[in-house]
Design a protein around this motif. Structure first.
Motif, mmCIF file in Angstrom:
data_model
loop_
_atom_site.group_PDB
_atom_site.id
_atom_site.type_symbol
_atom_site.label_atom_id
_atom_site.label_comp_id
_atom_site.label_asym_id
_atom_site.label_seq_id
_atom_site.Cartn_x
_atom_site.Cartn_y
_atom_site.Cartn_z
ATOM 1 N N LEU A 224 38.134 9.499 -1.846
ATOM 2 C CA LEU A 224 39.599 9.597 -1.640
ATOM 3 C C LEU A 224 40.333 10.542 -2.361
ATOM 4 O O LEU A 224 41.346 11.029 -2.029
ATOM 5 C CB LEU A 224 40.249 8.214 -1.663
ATOM 6 N N VAL A 225 39.681 10.916 -3.537
ATOM 7 C CA VAL A 225 40.393 12.017 -4.267
ATOM 8 C C VAL A 225 39.830 13.264 -4.326
ATOM 9 O O VAL A 225 38.522 13.342 -3.874
ATOM 10 C CB VAL A 225 40.660 11.289 -5.824
ATOM 11 N N ASP A 226 40.252 14.109 -5.154
ATOM 12 C CA ASP A 226 39.453 15.533 -5.157
ATOM 13 C C ASP A 226 38.045 15.390 -5.774
ATOM 14 O O ASP A 226 37.753 14.623 -6.527
ATOM 15 C CB ASP A 226 40.249 16.518 -5.868
ATOM 16 N N ALA A 227 37.180 16.306 -5.561
ATOM 17 C CA ALA A 227 35.728 16.336 -5.870
ATOM 18 C C ALA A 227 35.686 16.210 -7.380
ATOM 19 O O ALA A 227 36.383 16.944 -8.012
ATOM 20 C CB ALA A 227 35.169 17.803 -5.328
ATOM 21 N N GLY A 228 35.134 15.220 -7.683
ATOM 22 C CA GLY A 228 34.605 15.224 -9.069
ATOM 23 C C GLY A 228 35.893 14.628 -9.948
ATOM 24 O O GLY A 228 35.798 14.606 -11.267
ATOM 25 N N SER A 229 36.718 14.342 -9.199
ATOM 26 C CA SER A 229 38.189 14.117 -10.294
ATOM 27 C C SER A 229 38.365 12.586 -10.550
ATOM 28 O O SER A 229 39.142 12.154 -11.306
ATOM 29 C CB SER A 229 39.311 14.420 -9.651
ATOM 30 N N PHE A 230 37.383 11.630 -9.889
ATOM 31 C CA PHE A 230 37.718 10.322 -10.254
ATOM 32 C C PHE A 230 37.018 9.598 -11.510
ATOM 33 O O PHE A 230 35.973 9.967 -11.703
ATOM 34 C CB PHE A 230 36.963 9.507 -8.970
ATOM 35 N N SER A 231 37.850 8.966 -12.371
ATOM 36 C CA SER A 231 37.350 8.431 -13.534
ATOM 37 C C SER A 231 37.786 6.926 -13.196
ATOM 38 O O SER A 231 39.054 6.585 -13.001
ATOM 39 C CB SER A 231 38.345 8.903 -14.685
ATOM 40 N N GLU A 232 36.929 6.048 -13.270
ATOM 41 C CA GLU A 232 37.015 4.763 -13.173
ATOM 42 C C GLU A 232 37.497 4.161 -14.421
ATOM 43 O O GLU A 232 37.141 4.403 -15.616
ATOM 44 C CB GLU A 232 35.696 3.974 -12.754
ATOM 45 N N LEU A 233 38.626 3.096 -14.296
ATOM 46 C CA LEU A 233 39.116 2.698 -15.270
ATOM 47 C C LEU A 233 38.941 0.832 -15.158
ATOM 48 O O LEU A 233 38.940 0.436 -14.264
ATOM 49 C CB LEU A 233 40.518 2.603 -15.675
ATOM 50 N N VAL A 234 38.458 0.556 -16.438
ATOM 51 C CA VAL A 234 37.777 -1.025 -16.346
ATOM 52 C C VAL A 234 36.956 -1.104 -15.165
ATOM 53 O O VAL A 234 36.876 -2.021 -14.660
ATOM 54 C CB VAL A 234 38.905 -2.040 -16.223
ATOM 55 N N GLY A 235 35.907 -0.293 -15.601
ATOM 56 C CA GLY A 235 34.861 -0.330 -14.483
ATOM 57 C C GLY A 235 33.536 -1.332 -14.927
ATOM 58 O O GLY A 235 33.857 -2.005 -15.849
ATOM 59 N N PRO A 236 32.638 -1.472 -14.237
ATOM 60 C CA PRO A 236 31.632 -2.504 -14.238
ATOM 61 C C PRO A 236 31.169 -2.644 -15.637
ATOM 62 O O PRO A 236 30.619 -3.666 -16.124
ATOM 63 C CB PRO A 236 30.448 -2.201 -13.186
ATOM 64 N N LEU A 237 31.022 -1.407 -16.441
ATOM 65 C CA LEU A 237 30.208 -1.270 -17.897
ATOM 66 C C LEU A 237 31.251 -2.273 -18.683
ATOM 67 O O LEU A 237 30.708 -2.522 -19.715
ATOM 68 C CB LEU A 237 30.226 0.094 -18.354
ATOM 69 N N GLU A 238 32.621 -2.486 -18.362
ATOM 70 C CA GLU A 238 33.352 -3.160 -19.261
ATOM 71 C C GLU A 238 33.297 -4.680 -19.275
ATOM 72 O O GLU A 238 33.655 -5.427 -19.849
ATOM 73 C CB GLU A 238 34.985 -2.718 -18.839
#
Lengths: 318, 104, 296
Positions: A24-38
């Motif tokens: 949904l956002v520009d190419a390569g720009s997404f940073s997940e916050l509180v993702g699964p690794l958390e």
């Protein structure tokens, strides 16, 4: 591998919450916050012996639409129906709070900069609302989300993207209604009460929940577009939704405020006219409403592509 | 009724270290699972933790996971799985897909 | 008062019990008009005085049925009801626009509602908008400085409670000795839908407030500020909390009020402790990448 470019032409309906968020956002720009690794899993599901998910069914993060920071919330319908519990609710609330704080920090700089970088919130809904296994926490989180939508008014546009299999129902139906702009595909649905509950309340003769066509006529994207609840009807690819989000990011806040259905006395007065119209009409089917608004051939509208549909459909206008 | 946690450890014959810090794959839908594979210094071994509502299938997990390690020779890694009644076929598939995510 | 065993269905009587004697004027909010006399009959709105101070009342009335929308009975909030409630709030905000905080009239929500209109016409028109509209109006009133206080006297069920109650600054509840109900679903329904054993759920609900039904559990989660032990104590408790909300707003302690304040209270009371940790982690993680997004 889910690269951004391959995601763009993917069906929104068939995609996962994370694929939607990335695409949904520009190419390569997404940073997940509180993702699964958390590993912020629900503290309540294990007690009930219910499977958990590392992201609790909601993907949150930040990306860019041009210069605009885009705060993304994307619900995963395959995990307990996209239901919202304590952790998922906190992720939604935290993301909205973050949008507000980004807005405020940009206000510290020049006005032109703040305008050019005005944040945007994108919420991809796929949910029936409160997670019953942790119902009270989920309910309280819904109220917090609504509270923040009011805080973000006239500051940060909040866009509802509804293109998922489950659509958006229950308490989250209120939340979607309270966003600034609603973007839907014809394959998704928005409402409060799901079809099974209506059938249970009114009887099968009044509403047959197994009749897919009826279900989509009542709460699907095309109907919501005619009612003015959906501002933009788009195709089913991630690119279709992303382009629409990008378009909203560039609109003025005044224009965006004008797209709201509710949130002011004027808007409520317009909705009251619609309710009065329905009270007089007593529609037995959404197509009764379509006809009364001047759509002579409902069948033609049902069959039309979304592009054609938007050209010929007569919409509610108070 | 609480969730069950199963722990396994494997020692591949020709250890291949996991090349990235971590990868996540999958959705815990009904009959499905998700997995996180993380690099972790384990002296050539791989550990697996499975969290699942299902009981009584420990030997099936042992078998399916063992086959995956045999195939991949994945070493010095920790695998965390959240399961919701995934069949062995689905488990094998998701594990392989997780590796594909990093281009392995 | 000892003879009262429940307040369910007694929305109108409760208004009279709480406000200064004879002061309630139905629909008497400046600028407030309705399309017809029986518009949204499941909602009662108007002005009253409390200790001489003008306030707005928004209550449920379980007695009438809506003549135009047959699913709306027994205190259900239908579309007309939702918009009527929203209008009462917007007109109250307008009436006090420009006045100092201390002169913003309080809004008192008297809660006894079993749900939102679950019908076909409701879905065709968009029931979600009506309740959403009322919630936004209440949030606006609260943020404009009006004290908004909810008192649960009967049923506060799921979406209807979200709509009528959960946007208030503070929420009070009559004790469950009077049959007061606050929940998303009764445990029996939760058991059926989640395919969990009802005995097990009942046992677990005693220690885990997160899915249990009742005001006590919402209290532990921070969802209810105070439990009122008997109907004849409602008025004094309401007056006390309105004063407290005025004070907190004057001291700019709005973080202790509203849905956010209930989140903080939930943590203090040990009911929802993961919520805060999730948000903290999100902020930390964003801080690490912020430059990329703020200076792109």
């Amino acid at each position: 591998m889910s690269t951004w470019h391959t995601l763009q032409e993917r069906s929104f309906l068939e995609s996962s919450a994370r694929q939607r968020a990335i695409g949904l956002v520009d190419a390569g720009s997404f940073s997940e916050l509180v993702g699964p690794l958390e590993r912020f899993v629900s503290p309540h599901l294990p007690i009930l012996g219910e499977a958990i998910e590392f992201d609790d069914g909601i993907v949150t993060g930040v990306g860019l639409l041009g210069k605009h920071p885009a705060i993304v919330i994307s619900q995963e319908g395959r995990f307990i129906g996209g239901s919202v519990g304590e952790v998922g609710g906190a992720k939604m609330v935290g993301a909205l709070k973050l949008a507000l704080s980004i807005f405020e920090s940009l206000q510290q700089g020049s006005a032109a900069e703040a305008e050019a970088r005005r944040p945007i919130v994108l919420i991809s809904f796929e949910t029936g609302g409160v997670r019953l296994h942790e119902a009270n926490a989920g309910l309280l989180a819904h109220a917090e989300v609504m509270d923040l939508l009011q805080d973000l008014r006239r500051k940060v546009p909040v866009v509802a993207l509804i293109g998922s299999k489950i659509g958006c129902f229950g308490g989250m139906g209120f939340i979607a209604a309270a966003t600034d702009v609603i973007v839907m595909s014809e394959f998704s649905r928005l409402g409060l009460t799901g079809p099974e509950v209506i059938e249970q309340e009114m009887g099968r003769n009044e509403f047959d929940a197994s009749d897919r066509a009826l279900v989509f006529r009542t709460t699907g994207g095309k109907h919501k577009f005619i009612m003015g609840d959906c501002n933009f009807l788009v195709g089913d690819t991630l690119a279709d939704f992303r382009r629409q989000a990008q378009h909203v990011a560039q609109m003025s806040m005044i224009e965006i405020e004008g797209m709201r259905r509710i949130g002011s006395r004027g808007a409520v007065e317009r909705q009251m006219k619609l309710v009065a119209f329905a009270a007089d009409l007593r529609p037995r089917d959404s197509t009764d409403m379509w006809k009364a608004l001047g759509n002579k051939e409902p069948q033609q509208l049902i069959a039309a592509s979304e592009e054609e549909f938007q050209k010929i459909a007569v919409r509610w206008n108070a | 009724m609480a969730l069950n946690q199963l722990h396994f450890e494997f020692a591949p014959a020709t250890p291949r270290a996991f090349p990235v810090a971590a990868v996540h794959y999958g959705v815990v839908g009904s009959g499905d699972m998700e997995v996180i594979i993380e690099a972790c210094a384990l002296a050539g071994k791989t550990q697996v933790t499975v969290t699942t509502p299902v009981t009584g299938f420990d030997h099936v997990w042992q078998l399916v996971l063992g086959r995956f390690i045999d195939e991949s020779q994945l070493a010095d890694a920790h695998i965390s799985i959240n399961d919701n009644n995934a069949t062995p076929v689905v488990v094998s598939l998701r594990l392989r897909q997780a590796l594909l995510e990093i281009g392995e | 008062m000892d003879a009262i065993d429940t307040m369910i269905g007694m929305g109108r009587e409760t208004i009279d019990m709480i406000v200064d004697a004879g002061s309630f004027v139905e629909n008497g909010i400046p600028g407030f008009t309705l399309p017809c006399a029986d518009y949204g009959p499941g909602a009662v709105v108007g002005s009253a005085k409390m200790d001489g101070r003008v306030c707005t009342i928004v209550a449920n009335d379980a007695m009438p049925s809506n003549p135009r929308f047959p699913v709306v009975t027994s205190g259900i909030i239908g579309m007309e009801e939702g918009y009527k409630m929203a209008m009462a709030v917007y007109r109250s905000i307008e009436a006090d626009a420009g006045k100092p905080l201390a002169d913003k009239r309080p809004l008192l929500l008297i809660v006894d509602t079993p749900g939102n209109g679950p019908g076909k016409v409701e879905e065709i028109v968009g029931m979600n908008k009506a309740t959403g509209a009322y919630q936004l109006a209440l949030a606006e009133a609260r943020k404009t400085g009006h004290p908004v206080l909810a008192v649960v006297i009967g049923r506060a069920i799921s979406g209807a409670f979200l709509c009528h109650g959960l946007q208030a600054d503070q929420i009070l509840s009559l004790s469950d000795k009077y049959g007061t109900m606050i929940h998303v679903m009764p445990l029996t329904s939760i058991a059926r839908i989640t395919k969990q054993d009802i005995e097990k759920l009942t046992a677990l609900s005693k220690t885990n407030p997160v899915f249990a039904a009742g005001p006590e559990f919402f209290f532990r989660l921070g969802g209810v500020e105070e439990i009122i032990e008997a109907p004849d104590a409602i008025r004094d408790c309401v007056l006390k909390h309105i004063d407290e909300i005025y004070r907190l707003k004057a001291e700019r302690q709005t973080d202790r009020l509203g849905p956010w304040g209930r989140g903080e209270l939930g943590e203090e009371r040990g009911g929802r402790v993961t919520r805060k940790a999730v948000m903290q982690r999100m902020n930390e993680q964003f801080a690490a990448v912020a430059d990329r997004y703020l200076r792109a």
